[in-house]
Scaffold this active site. Sequence first.
Site, mmCIF file in Angstrom:
data_model
loop_
_atom_site.group_PDB
_atom_site.id
_atom_site.type_symbol
_atom_site.label_atom_id
_atom_site.label_comp_id
_atom_site.label_asym_id
_atom_site.label_seq_id
_atom_site.Cartn_x
_atom_site.Cartn_y
_atom_site.Cartn_z
ATOM 1 N N GLY A 8 10.871 -12.557 -1.458
ATOM 2 C CA GLY A 8 11.672 -11.240 -1.387
ATOM 3 C C GLY A 8 12.373 -10.965 -0.614
ATOM 4 O O GLY A 8 13.945 -11.268 -1.300
ATOM 5 N N HIS B 34 8.110 -4.134 8.118
ATOM 6 C CA HIS B 34 7.852 -5.378 6.849
ATOM 7 C C HIS B 34 6.366 -4.252 6.761
ATOM 8 O O HIS B 34 5.970 -5.003 5.775
ATOM 9 C CB HIS B 34 8.155 -6.180 6.198
ATOM 10 N N ASP C 86 -1.739 -3.546 4.090
ATOM 11 C CA ASP C 86 -1.170 -4.637 3.878
ATOM 12 C C ASP C 86 0.165 -3.833 4.007
ATOM 13 O O ASP C 86 0.481 -2.551 2.937
ATOM 14 C CB ASP C 86 -1.396 -5.368 3.145
ATOM 15 N N LEU D 39 3.924 -8.650 -2.313
ATOM 16 C CA LEU D 39 4.808 -9.376 -3.078
ATOM 17 C C LEU D 39 3.859 -10.087 -4.216
ATOM 18 O O LEU D 39 3.916 -9.452 -5.275
ATOM 19 C CB LEU D 39 5.839 -10.069 -2.740
ATOM 20 N N ALA E 153 0.388 -8.828 -5.928
ATOM 21 C CA ALA E 153 0.981 -8.204 -6.702
ATOM 22 C C ALA E 153 1.966 -7.579 -7.862
ATOM 23 O O ALA E 153 2.302 -8.016 -9.261
ATOM 24 C CB ALA E 153 0.143 -6.956 -6.510
ATOM 25 N N ASP F 201 19.481 28.545 26.483
ATOM 26 C CA ASP F 201 19.328 27.606 26.481
ATOM 27 C C ASP F 201 18.009 27.711 25.223
ATOM 28 O O ASP F 201 18.549 27.441 24.108
ATOM 29 C CB ASP F 201 17.862 26.038 26.754
#
Length: 740
Positions: A30, A165, A372, A376, A378, A681
């Site tokens: 992929g 990934h 997972d 890929l 699937a 601030d």
Amino acid sequence: MSRLLIVSNRLPITVKSEQGKIRVSESIGGLATGLRGPHQSGESLWVGWPGEVSSHEGQRSRLEKELADLRAVPVYLTESEINRYYEAFSNGVLWPLFHYQTDLIQRDAWRHWETYREVNRHFAEVVAREYRSGDMVWVHDYQLTLVPAMLRRLIPRARIGFFLHIPFPSSEVFRILPWRSQMLEGILGADLIGFHTFSYMRHFARAILLVLGAESQGEMLTFEERKILMGVFPIGVDAAEFGRLADQESVLAKVEAVRQECGGRKMILGVDRLDYTKGLPRRMLAMDRLLEREPGLRDKVRMIQIVVPSRTRVDSYEQYRQNLDELVGRINGAHATVNSVPIHYLYRSIPQTELVALYRSADLMLVTPLRDGMNLVAKEFVASRPDEDGILMLSEFAGAAEELREAVSVNPYDIDGVATTISNSLSLPEEERRARMRVLRSRVLTYDCYHWANSFIKALETAPGVTAQPVEAQSAHARMEAMHEKLSGSDRLLLLLDYDGTLVPLASSPQLAVPDPEVKKLLQALAARPGTAVHIVSGRPAPVLESWLGGMPIGLHAEHGFWSRPEPGSPWQRNSPDDSSWKEAVLPVLEQFASWTPGSLIERKSAGLAWHYRMADPELGKAHARDLQNRIEAMLPGLAAEMVMGHKVVEVRARGIHKGMVVPSLAVAGDGDWTILAVGDDRSDEELFAALPPGSFAIHVGSGESRAGYRLPDPAAVRDFLSRLLEAEPREQPLLNSRG
Ligand code: GDG
């Protein structure tokens, strides 16, 4: 046209040495396929490890020539680097940790963090060497998390993307990692950070909030003055190519052969890399359970399980393989009949056409990982079913489950449930099978690997990034310097300074923000500067200011101007009548919120009550602050009090008190005519800024909205700015000012 530099651990190639000759072929998958288009367009490059190659110089130069033709740039790694950075740290620590398998984290592998860092630096240096102005860099995955920040230092103006990934785990699991801050800071070097799913993105956002204290707003976050975008980009497969292969004559012939072999039995398929995240033993046990419960199925189903060898050099994988072999053997022994063996188990990789033929032959595809990133397989299965038949059973813990909603969903830990679902799936009516598959196909075909790569690249091109900021930053710098010059030249300078978050960094608990010797020295020196009056205008109670700064030749103003001690030695005086009757109603509410919000606390002042939640969980604190705000707002009409929302503090104080109250008397003191600078601030400092006479200067510290005309990033910058006032002498000889 801008080039894309793709950076991944492995180059998408295979190097083979045949009879002394080097051959390089492109890999499929992929990532490689999705990026092929962008990689080949323009003059884009791919930077990565070419695999183990000879260190022989002649061979290397031949390899580099071949690689150059494929626009690939090698990052050579030694065997020891591969063992430590890749096998031990990436695969032995990060992989199990990010997949929630904390028991499998290699204990001794923690020692290899240093090598992980060095190799990441090596990658960053190679990328920086190849980089040309205008290029975009896209860094991939968990092996290279430190590269974005390293690149940011080497090539500050580059547009950098990072994609993970694998799953980003819950922050509870992530924070196990001793180098969690370094890793998050590493990733935050990017302008765009991509994940497969929304949950991974949320886990990441929560981790940066808890570990680094950086708050994100939706998909946007600001870190070290840079705007960073996060996004969900689910990776896809080359669906058209799988469809084309699935319709090929040779593949159809193979499909026929597989079906013949099954002899009318239903075919159940599994295809996985040998990895403990893929849930193989539990899947086998579910088959075992099913055949035990329904012995009649023994002659009616056939499972083909392809297991592709992987990471054979990591110990836990070898052990896992042995266990799996034994388990399959036991199950087959228990359920085989004279006619059939239930699980046909192949431990090897198969050619792509064979894979597609299996996908197309299957009645039921089992994809049951425990975790997972995407999965890929699937999507490839769906893409390989132009016949619109076949059932996909998908673990709810695969990233793909967030997209492929029409799959049959299972919890892979529920072995009994999986067995039941397999049984039910096998008897799904054809109409339902097809209806599910049709929707799945439209998703997988539309959102393919090309769509994935293009949408990430497009988002990277338009991400706000560093490139958006310099012009603005430069002009802000020039304005700031012009103001500094005016202040430096003034012989009647009135400084109105907030304390917390302005002169000293915000501490986790208010009592801990004690002034350090350096800030005391600075205030002392400023007060001694000819013609300069220094005043601290704070929200803190008078006794605290007195004990911390009482001995200094400066004015002190406590509780947002309710109390003033304009000169050292003078008594504290109230600037407003004391009406604290409202406290009776408000205190119990604050106490309730303090008990509901672990880590928060109440600060009691004479004219105010403050609920501080800096030490509480940031999300819980924020939510409760909102609730508290609503509760108090509803009470206010009947009370002589008002509410101020500050930095991690909700403050209720007597009405009519605000920091601006101190301005009129100070501005006219000593005949007036001061050049005034106010620095603060917080929200309460806005009231100080609002009360300044025309021609005064106001600096807001930090990000966020402010009416101040100028801005500095943090207390360190404020100190630097103020100490520079000491370098220049005022234009004229000063008038002695008695207001301290
Ligand atoms: C990581 C994440 C995420 C498998 N056996 C054979 C074969 N394969 C191919 C499949 C598929 C690939 O390997 C496996 O991809 P996965 O996505 O399942 O898993 P990981 O390798 O763990 O990848 C994952 C992915 O990155 C992308 O972001 O989806 O979650 O872990 O393409 O087809 N190919 C051939 N023969 C085989 O025997 N030809």
